[in-house]
Design a protein around this motif. Structure first.
Motif, short mmCIF file in Angstrom:
data_model
loop_
_atom_site.label_atom_id
_atom_site.label_comp_id
_atom_site.label_asym_id
_atom_site.label_seq_id
_atom_site.Cartn_x
_atom_site.Cartn_y
_atom_site.Cartn_z
N ILE A 157 0.60 -1.30 0.01
CA ILE A 157 -0.11 0.33 0.12
C ILE A 157 0.91 1.16 0.00
O ILE A 157 0.49 2.37 0.43
CB ILE A 157 -1.03 0.02 1.15
N ALA A 158 2.07 1.13 -0.60
CA ALA A 158 3.07 2.12 -0.58
C ALA A 158 2.54 3.53 -1.24
O ALA A 158 1.79 3.24 -2.34
CB ALA A 158 4.40 1.50 -0.94
N LYS A 159 2.67 4.70 -0.77
CA LYS A 159 2.62 5.65 -1.24
C LYS A 159 1.19 6.01 -1.61
O LYS A 159 1.05 6.83 -2.51
CB LYS A 159 3.60 6.12 -2.59
N CYS A 160 0.22 5.73 -0.75
CA CYS A 160 -1.17 5.92 -1.15
C CYS A 160 -1.51 6.99 -0.49
O CYS A 160 -1.09 7.23 0.56
CB CYS A 160 -1.90 4.41 -0.42
N PHE A 161 -2.16 7.98 -1.15
CA PHE A 161 -2.70 9.39 -0.81
C PHE A 161 -4.11 9.26 -0.56
O PHE A 161 -4.47 10.33 -0.12
CB PHE A 161 -2.04 10.07 -1.81
N ASN A 170 -2.68 5.43 -5.37
CA ASN A 170 -1.26 6.24 -5.48
C ASN A 170 -1.36 6.75 -6.75
O ASN A 170 -2.23 6.57 -7.66
CB ASN A 170 -0.24 5.24 -5.05
N TYR A 171 -0.14 7.51 -7.28
CA TYR A 171 0.10 7.80 -8.63
C TYR A 171 0.12 6.93 -9.93
O TYR A 171 0.24 7.33 -11.07
CB TYR A 171 1.10 8.92 -8.66
N TYR A 172 0.21 5.51 -9.59
CA TYR A 172 0.41 4.60 -10.46
C TYR A 172 -0.70 3.71 -10.69
O TYR A 172 -1.15 3.00 -11.70
CB TYR A 172 1.81 3.85 -10.26
N LYS A 173 -1.40 3.10 -9.33
CA LYS A 173 -2.14 1.88 -9.49
C LYS A 173 -3.35 2.36 -8.43
O LYS A 173 -3.27 3.16 -7.49
CB LYS A 173 -1.57 0.64 -9.12
N LEU A 174 -4.41 1.83 -8.82
CA LEU A 174 -5.50 1.65 -7.67
C LEU A 174 -5.76 0.24 -7.39
O LEU A 174 -5.80 -0.63 -7.94
CB LEU A 174 -6.90 2.10 -8.29
N SER A 234 -4.09 -0.07 -13.22
CA SER A 234 -3.20 1.13 -13.50
C SER A 234 -4.18 2.35 -13.76
O SER A 234 -5.16 2.23 -14.43
CB SER A 234 -2.41 0.92 -14.76
N VAL A 235 -3.42 3.61 -13.20
CA VAL A 235 -4.42 4.79 -13.40
C VAL A 235 -3.49 5.63 -14.29
O VAL A 235 -3.78 6.81 -14.20
CB VAL A 235 -4.65 5.57 -12.07
N ARG A 236 -2.55 5.34 -15.09
CA ARG A 236 -1.76 5.92 -15.88
C ARG A 236 -2.53 6.77 -16.92
O ARG A 236 -3.42 5.95 -17.59
CB ARG A 236 -0.71 5.11 -16.61
N GLY A 237 -2.37 7.94 -17.14
CA GLY A 237 -3.42 8.50 -18.14
C GLY A 237 -4.50 9.10 -17.55
O GLY A 237 -5.05 10.04 -18.06
N CYS A 238 -4.93 8.54 -16.28
CA CYS A 238 -5.98 9.36 -15.67
C CYS A 238 -5.40 10.19 -14.43
O CYS A 238 -6.16 11.09 -14.19
CB CYS A 238 -6.85 8.04 -14.97
N ILE A 239 -4.33 9.69 -13.81
CA ILE A 239 -3.91 10.77 -12.87
C ILE A 239 -2.42 11.11 -13.06
O ILE A 239 -1.63 10.28 -13.56
CB ILE A 239 -3.84 9.84 -11.33
N ASP A 286 -7.12 14.53 -6.21
CA ASP A 286 -7.49 13.15 -6.81
C ASP A 286 -7.96 12.11 -5.90
O ASP A 286 -7.31 11.58 -5.03
CB ASP A 286 -6.15 12.45 -7.49
N ARG A 287 -9.38 11.92 -5.91
CA ARG A 287 -9.90 11.27 -4.80
C ARG A 287 -10.83 10.01 -5.66
O ARG A 287 -11.07 9.85 -6.64
CB ARG A 287 -10.95 12.19 -4.42
N ILE A 288 -10.80 8.81 -4.75
CA ILE A 288 -11.49 7.86 -5.02
C ILE A 288 -12.88 7.88 -4.32
O ILE A 288 -13.22 8.38 -3.39
CB ILE A 288 -10.87 6.25 -4.27
N VAL A 289 -13.78 7.49 -5.29
CA VAL A 289 -15.25 7.37 -4.77
C VAL A 289 -16.09 6.05 -5.45
O VAL A 289 -15.81 5.58 -6.32
CB VAL A 289 -16.17 8.58 -5.53
#
Length: 387
Positions: A198-202, A215-219, A236-241, A265-268
């Motif tokens: 769960i590293a670097k999870c914001f 995080n900036y790479y994956k959900l 992957s969230v690349r291109g989205c975040i 950038d938030r999860i819902v």
């Protein structure tokens, strides 16, 4: 054709003066029927209905409002109480009871219904030991949590409570790599295994026994239903975040809070279980917010797709959920409810807003009330009324 009989609709008896109606009295309705009615009322209607008569007031004591409308909490500076604002009642402000002598030394980092997760303010921390507690702001019920060590406190905190059983769960990051959790039957905080990564999870959201971590790479999605959490999905969230910067060259004579840009950038998680990423942006030298919403595909291979409408739902950004708006008075459909802290803001942090996806405009609710109260913080929440 014979005309309809009035006697089919009401009891009618005849006297020398003509027909006499024996209408049923509303105060004579059975208590179980009255309770069923009260359980369907929003808070404002509930308060009005219980004043009808003594019978209705008695039924109200065995019921509670069915509230799905987000309220606002204002945390006034240097006070041991909060102000509550109900969007249905534009001019009314509720004040809570005294919430304890140390309430003023703490601030809210997460909420679930009427429960607040309180963390000590930095000026009251003398060492890396953190003492958190959970507080019901309506009943003043309090749960003290064990201490834990951290240089930064508890980042991306999660609070979840089953109000029927009083089972509770608290999760958060203690640094960039490590997350901890505490639940009711535990004696101390437990580290979430590093193997779950769960590293670097914001940002994190907990819904239906699943933890959503961004995080900036994956959900990633973890199942917390069993004894030990397990990863069940990642995408992957690349291109989205994109990693954004809110800083740049400073201009003289313009306040820094206006010059800098703000972003989030938030999860819902929606009512139907769909996963969204909400991107909020306020560019430098601009006071206008804009939002983009991306919906996760139904399988691993699907890409994120931008959507432009929530239909009959609204996002409560601070809670990471959507709520239904159809046939619910007092909540605006196809909107995003947010506050300044949701958006990493300084200038807006004490204000609370609604962004309409239909008009692309931001509405600041209860503006004059918020302006008249000097606050440390403000946030949206869904009250959980108890009998």
């Amino acid at each position: 054709m014979a005309s309809p009989s009035l006697a089919g609709d009401m009891d009618v008896s005849f006297t020398r003066q003509g027909p006499k109606r024996n209408l049923h009295c509303w105060s004579k309705l059975p208590q179980d029927l009255l309770q069923s009615i009260f359980e369907r009322l929003c808070f404002a209607d509930f308060e009005h209905a219980k004043c009808v008569c003594s019978s209705w007031q008695s039924a109200s004591r065995q019921s509670k409002p069915n509230n799905e409308i987000p309220w606002m909490i204002l945390f006034p500076k240097h006070k041991n109480y909060c102000y509550l604002l109900n969007p249905e009642e534009k001019d009314k402000v509720y004040k809570t009871q005294d919430l304890g002598s140390d309430f003023v030394k703490s601030f809210c980092v997460a909420s679930y219904r009427s429960w607040l997760l309180m963390k000590p303010r930095y000026e009251y921390i003398d060492n890396p030991q953190y003492n958190l507690y959970i507080l019901d702001l309506l009943t003043r019920e309090r749960i003290n949590l064990p201490t834990f060590e951290s240089e930064t406190g508890l980042a991306s905190p999660i609070l979840w409570i089953d109000e029927k059983t009083n089972y509770y769960l608290v999760i958060g990051m203690v640094d960039e790599k490590n997350a901890i959790a505490f639940k009711r039957e535990d004696n101390s905080w437990k580290q979430i295994p590093l193997t779950l990564d769960i590293a670097k999870c914001f940002d994190m959201v907990y819904n239906d026994h699943k933890l959503y971590c961004l995080n900036y790479y994956k959900l990633k999605i973890f199942d917390f239903f069993g004894e030990n959490p397990v990863q069940v999905f990642k995408i992957s969230v690349r291109g989205c975040i994109l990693i954004s910067s809110s800083f740049g060259m400073r201009f003289p004579g313009i306040p820094w809070e206006v010059q800098r840009g703000y972003y989030t950038d938030r999860i819902v998680v929606t009512v139907g279980g769909d996963v969204l990423i909400v991107k909020g942006r306020r560019p430098r030298l601009c006071r206008i917010w804009n939002f983009e919403i991306y919906k996760m595909g139904s399988s691993k291979g699907d890409k994120w797709k931008e959507i432009f409408s929530l239909g009959d739902e609204a996002i409560l950004l601070d809670l990471g959920i959507t709520v239904r708006t159809k046939e619910i008075k007092g909540i605006k459909r196809n909107s995003i409810y947010f506050n300044g802290n949701d958006l990493d803001g300084i200038y807006d942090k004490n204000n609370i807003f609604i962004f309409s996806l239909d008009t692309k405009k931001v509405e600041q609710t209860h503006y004059f009330v918020c302006l008249s109260i000097l606050c440390n913080d403000a946030r949206w929440f869904l009250p959980g009324f108890k009998r």
